[in-house]
Design a protein around this motif. Structure first.
Motif, PDB file in Angstrom:
ATOM      1  N   VAL A   8      -1.421   1.046   7.942  1.00 30.46           N
ATOM      2  CA  VAL A   8      -2.010  -0.236   7.551  1.00 30.46           C
ATOM      3  C   VAL A   8      -1.279  -1.328   8.310  1.00 30.46           C
ATOM      4  O   VAL A   8      -0.062  -1.245   8.496  1.00 30.46           O
ATOM      5  N   GLN A  25      -6.892  -0.762   7.671  1.00 34.75           N
ATOM      6  CA  GLN A  25      -6.389   0.435   7.002  1.00 34.75           C
ATOM      7  C   GLN A  25      -6.989   1.649   7.696  1.00 34.75           C
ATOM      8  O   GLN A  25      -8.207   1.763   7.824  1.00 34.75           O
ATOM      9  N   THR A  38      -3.424   7.267   3.212  1.00 33.70           N
ATOM     10  CA  THR A  38      -3.482   6.242   4.248  1.00 33.70           C
ATOM     11  C   THR A  38      -2.568   6.670   5.385  1.00 33.70           C
ATOM     12  O   THR A  38      -1.427   7.059   5.153  1.00 33.70           O
ATOM     13  N   SER A  79      -4.280   6.864  -2.219  1.00 33.29           N
ATOM     14  CA  SER A  79      -3.479   5.675  -1.913  1.00 33.29           C
ATOM     15  C   SER A  79      -3.511   4.737  -3.116  1.00 33.29           C
ATOM     16  O   SER A  79      -4.463   4.746  -3.891  1.00 33.29           O
ATOM     17  N   PHE A 114      -9.988  -1.666  -0.266  1.00 34.76           N
ATOM     18  CA  PHE A 114      -9.122  -0.637   0.307  1.00 34.76           C
ATOM     19  C   PHE A 114      -9.616   0.745  -0.115  1.00 34.76           C
ATOM     20  O   PHE A 114     -10.173   0.915  -1.195  1.00 34.76           O
ATOM     21  N   ILE A 132       0.860  -1.178   0.000  1.00 38.88           N
ATOM     22  CA  ILE A 132       0.000   0.000   0.000  1.00 38.88           C
ATOM     23  C   ILE A 132       0.894   1.226   0.000  1.00 38.88           C
ATOM     24  O   ILE A 132       1.760   1.367   0.876  1.00 38.88           O
ATOM     25  N   CYS A 184      -7.442   5.688   7.609  1.00 35.90           N
ATOM     26  CA  CYS A 184      -7.409   6.862   6.746  1.00 35.90           C
ATOM     27  C   CYS A 184      -8.011   8.042   7.522  1.00 35.90           C
ATOM     28  O   CYS A 184      -8.692   7.831   8.522  1.00 35.90           O
TER      29      CYS A 184
END
Length: 106
Positions: A71, A82, A68, A45, A62, A38, A84
């Motif tokens: 993760v 994940q 991001t 992302s 995702f 990622i 964010c």
């Protein structure tokens, strides 16, 4: 190590690799291989699936529409979390299981 290919990552701010137990044929968790890479940019992302080849995942669970923050794997690498700015995503492989929106406390 043998370098097979090289490419630039313009605007990449951070990156993570995570394992997956969700049936990716090319990934063997017993060898410690990672299933996804990622890449976080300032405003989006990118998710790359690893294996024999590295491929960008366009449609997956995702969040690719924002940066991001972090993760990681959970529960013995069964799940992926994940984080964010807009919320927290729980995934099994590339499939989103849950989304927890983060709201501004002000």
């Amino acid at each position: 190590p043998q370098v097979v290919t090289a490419f630039e990552l313009p605007g990449c701010v951070d990156m993570w690799t995570v394992k997956s137990s969700a049936g990716e044929e090319s990934v063997d968790l017993t060898t410690g291989q990672h299933a996804f890479l990622i890449l976080s940019r300032t405003d989006s992302s990118m998710v790359l699936q690893t294996g024999q080849e590295i491929m960008e995942l366009d449609h997956c669970g995702f969040n690719t529409q924002s940066a991001t923050v972090c993760v990681g794997n959970l529960a013995g690498d069964k799940y992926i979390l994940q984080v964010c700015p807009s919320g927290i995503y729980l995934l099994e492989g590339a499939d989103q299981l849950e989304y927890l929106p983060l709201t501004d406390a002000t």
